[in-house]
Design a protein around this motif. Structure first.
Motif, short mmCIF file in Angstrom:
data_model
loop_
_atom_site.label_atom_id
_atom_site.label_comp_id
_atom_site.label_asym_id
_atom_site.label_seq_id
_atom_site.Cartn_x
_atom_site.Cartn_y
_atom_site.Cartn_z
N ILE A 2 0.87 -1.18 0.00
CA ILE A 2 0.00 0.00 0.00
C ILE A 2 0.91 1.23 0.00
CG2 ILE A 2 -1.82 1.27 1.21
CD1 ILE A 2 -2.74 -1.52 0.34
N ARG A 3 0.62 2.16 -0.92
CA ARG A 3 1.44 3.36 -1.02
C ARG A 3 0.59 4.54 -1.50
NH1 ARG A 3 1.96 4.48 -6.30
NH2 ARG A 3 2.00 2.79 -7.83
N PRO A 11 -3.97 6.38 -15.15
CA PRO A 11 -4.76 5.47 -16.02
C PRO A 11 -5.37 4.29 -15.26
CG PRO A 11 -2.73 6.11 -17.12
CD PRO A 11 -2.61 6.59 -15.70
N ALA A 12 -4.59 3.67 -14.40
CA ALA A 12 -5.10 2.53 -13.63
C ALA A 12 -6.15 2.97 -12.63
CB ALA A 12 -3.95 1.83 -12.91
N ILE A 13 -5.93 4.09 -11.98
CA ILE A 13 -6.88 4.60 -10.99
C ILE A 13 -8.20 4.98 -11.66
CG2 ILE A 13 -7.36 6.47 -9.36
CD1 ILE A 13 -4.32 6.35 -8.65
N ALA A 14 -8.13 5.60 -12.84
CA ALA A 14 -9.36 5.99 -13.55
C ALA A 14 -10.25 4.77 -13.79
CB ALA A 14 -9.02 6.69 -14.86
N ARG A 15 -9.66 3.65 -14.18
CA ARG A 15 -10.43 2.43 -14.40
C ARG A 15 -11.09 1.95 -13.10
NH1 ARG A 15 -10.33 0.62 -19.16
NH2 ARG A 15 -8.65 1.01 -20.62
N LEU A 16 -10.36 2.08 -12.00
CA LEU A 16 -10.90 1.66 -10.71
C LEU A 16 -12.01 2.60 -10.24
CD1 LEU A 16 -7.54 0.60 -9.05
CD2 LEU A 16 -9.45 -0.92 -9.63
N ILE A 17 -11.88 3.89 -10.51
CA ILE A 17 -12.95 4.84 -10.16
C ILE A 17 -14.24 4.47 -10.88
CG2 ILE A 17 -13.75 7.23 -10.39
CD1 ILE A 17 -10.83 8.10 -9.88
N ILE A 18 -14.13 4.18 -12.17
CA ILE A 18 -15.31 3.81 -12.95
C ILE A 18 -15.91 2.51 -12.44
CG2 ILE A 18 -16.07 3.10 -15.27
CD1 ILE A 18 -14.04 5.24 -16.32
N LEU A 19 -15.06 1.57 -12.06
CA LEU A 19 -15.53 0.32 -11.47
C LEU A 19 -16.31 0.60 -10.19
CD1 LEU A 19 -15.47 -2.84 -11.45
CD2 LEU A 19 -13.32 -2.65 -10.17
N LEU A 58 -4.73 6.24 -1.92
CA LEU A 58 -3.76 5.21 -1.61
C LEU A 58 -4.01 4.07 -2.59
CD1 LEU A 58 -4.07 5.00 2.29
CD2 LEU A 58 -2.26 6.13 0.98
N VAL A 59 -2.94 3.44 -3.07
CA VAL A 59 -3.09 2.31 -3.99
C VAL A 59 -2.44 1.07 -3.40
CG1 VAL A 59 -3.22 3.75 -6.07
CG2 VAL A 59 -1.01 2.87 -5.31
N CYS A 60 -2.94 -0.06 -3.85
CA CYS A 60 -2.29 -1.34 -3.58
C CYS A 60 -1.55 -1.70 -4.86
CB CYS A 60 -3.31 -2.42 -3.23
SG CYS A 60 -2.51 -4.01 -2.89
N ASP A 61 -0.25 -1.83 -4.73
CA ASP A 61 0.63 -2.08 -5.87
C ASP A 61 1.24 -3.47 -5.67
OD1 ASP A 61 2.89 -2.15 -7.58
OD2 ASP A 61 3.12 0.02 -7.47
N ASP A 64 4.27 -4.19 -9.53
CA ASP A 64 4.19 -2.98 -10.36
C ASP A 64 2.85 -2.81 -11.08
OD1 ASP A 64 6.72 -2.02 -9.66
OD2 ASP A 64 7.68 -3.27 -11.18
N GLU A 65 1.80 -3.37 -10.51
CA GLU A 65 0.45 -3.19 -11.04
C GLU A 65 -0.44 -2.62 -9.94
OE1 GLU A 65 -3.43 -5.76 -12.53
OE2 GLU A 65 -1.60 -6.82 -11.96
N VAL A 66 -1.13 -1.53 -10.26
CA VAL A 66 -2.11 -0.98 -9.32
C VAL A 66 -3.33 -1.88 -9.40
CG1 VAL A 66 -3.62 0.97 -8.81
CG2 VAL A 66 -1.25 1.39 -9.51
N CYS A 67 -3.56 -2.63 -8.31
CA CYS A 67 -4.67 -3.60 -8.33
C CYS A 67 -5.83 -3.16 -7.44
CB CYS A 67 -4.17 -4.98 -7.95
SG CYS A 67 -3.32 -5.06 -6.39
#
Length: 185
Positions: A2-3, A11-19, A58-61, A64-67
């Motif tokens: 977590i960081r 780009p990865a966060i935008a997909r998660l926001i839409i989800l 905060l993201v879980c990485d 090297d992938e924001v999951c």
């Protein structure tokens, strides 16, 4: 791991926001086209001074992938943080909605939480929430709040199992949500 999020995570966060948002993302973008929604949220995640900014995330990485990600901010700053986003969506995308206040002063508000479907069931959401509790305490907040869509029993169970309590209902852009809060020690 977590960081704190970085602008390059947009780009990865935008997909998660839409989800996380589901149909609300299309309402804000005033368009059902997923690329338009992605472009909108990618833009605001990469900027500072708005509710969707990487500075609030905060993201879980893993490898090297924001999951997964969790986004939260001081409820007292809702109008200030929401203003640039609403101004843009209104003038550039034709959004005409008037979102109700989803949080209030005295609450550290979880705006979005999402985990990529391929990573669900691994405890990532709980790890993100616990990291957010720590961040909220460091910022001297005593209450963490969020909204859960009525009928999203899986999400509600996640939160209540962690100690969140239902405080009532709140409307947001035509939907009815349950307002939950957690008191930090």
């Amino acid at each position: 791991m977590i960081r704190p999020a970085q602008p390059t995570d947009a780009p990865a966060i935008a997909r998660l926001i839409i989800l996380a948002m589901g149909k609300l993302a299309a309402k804000f973008a005033n368009n059902s086209n997923e690329q338009i929604q992605l472009d909108l949220f990618e833009r605001f995640v990469a900027l500072t001074g708005n509710q969707y900014s990487y500075t609030n995330i905060l993201v879980c990485d893993e490898a090297d992938e924001v999951c997964g990600m969790i986004m939260a901010y001081d409820g007292a700053k809702l109008d200030e943080l929401r203003s640039p986003f609403l101004q843009y969506t209104t003038t550039q995308l034709g959004f005409t909605g008037q979102p109700e206040d989803e949080t209030q002063p005295g609450e550290y508000y979880i705006d979005c939480l999402a985990v990529n479907p391929g990573h669900q069931g691994k405890g990532i959401a709980k790890r993100l929430i616990n990291a957010l509790f720590k961040r909220a305490a460091e910022l001297n907040h005593q209450t963490v709040g969020l909204l859960v869509s009525k009928g999203n029993d899986k999400a509600k169970k996640l939160y209540t199992d962690l100690g969140f309590e239902v405080k009532g209902d709140k409307a947001l852009l035509g939907g009815v949500h349950e307002h939950l809060q957690y008191r930090l020690n």
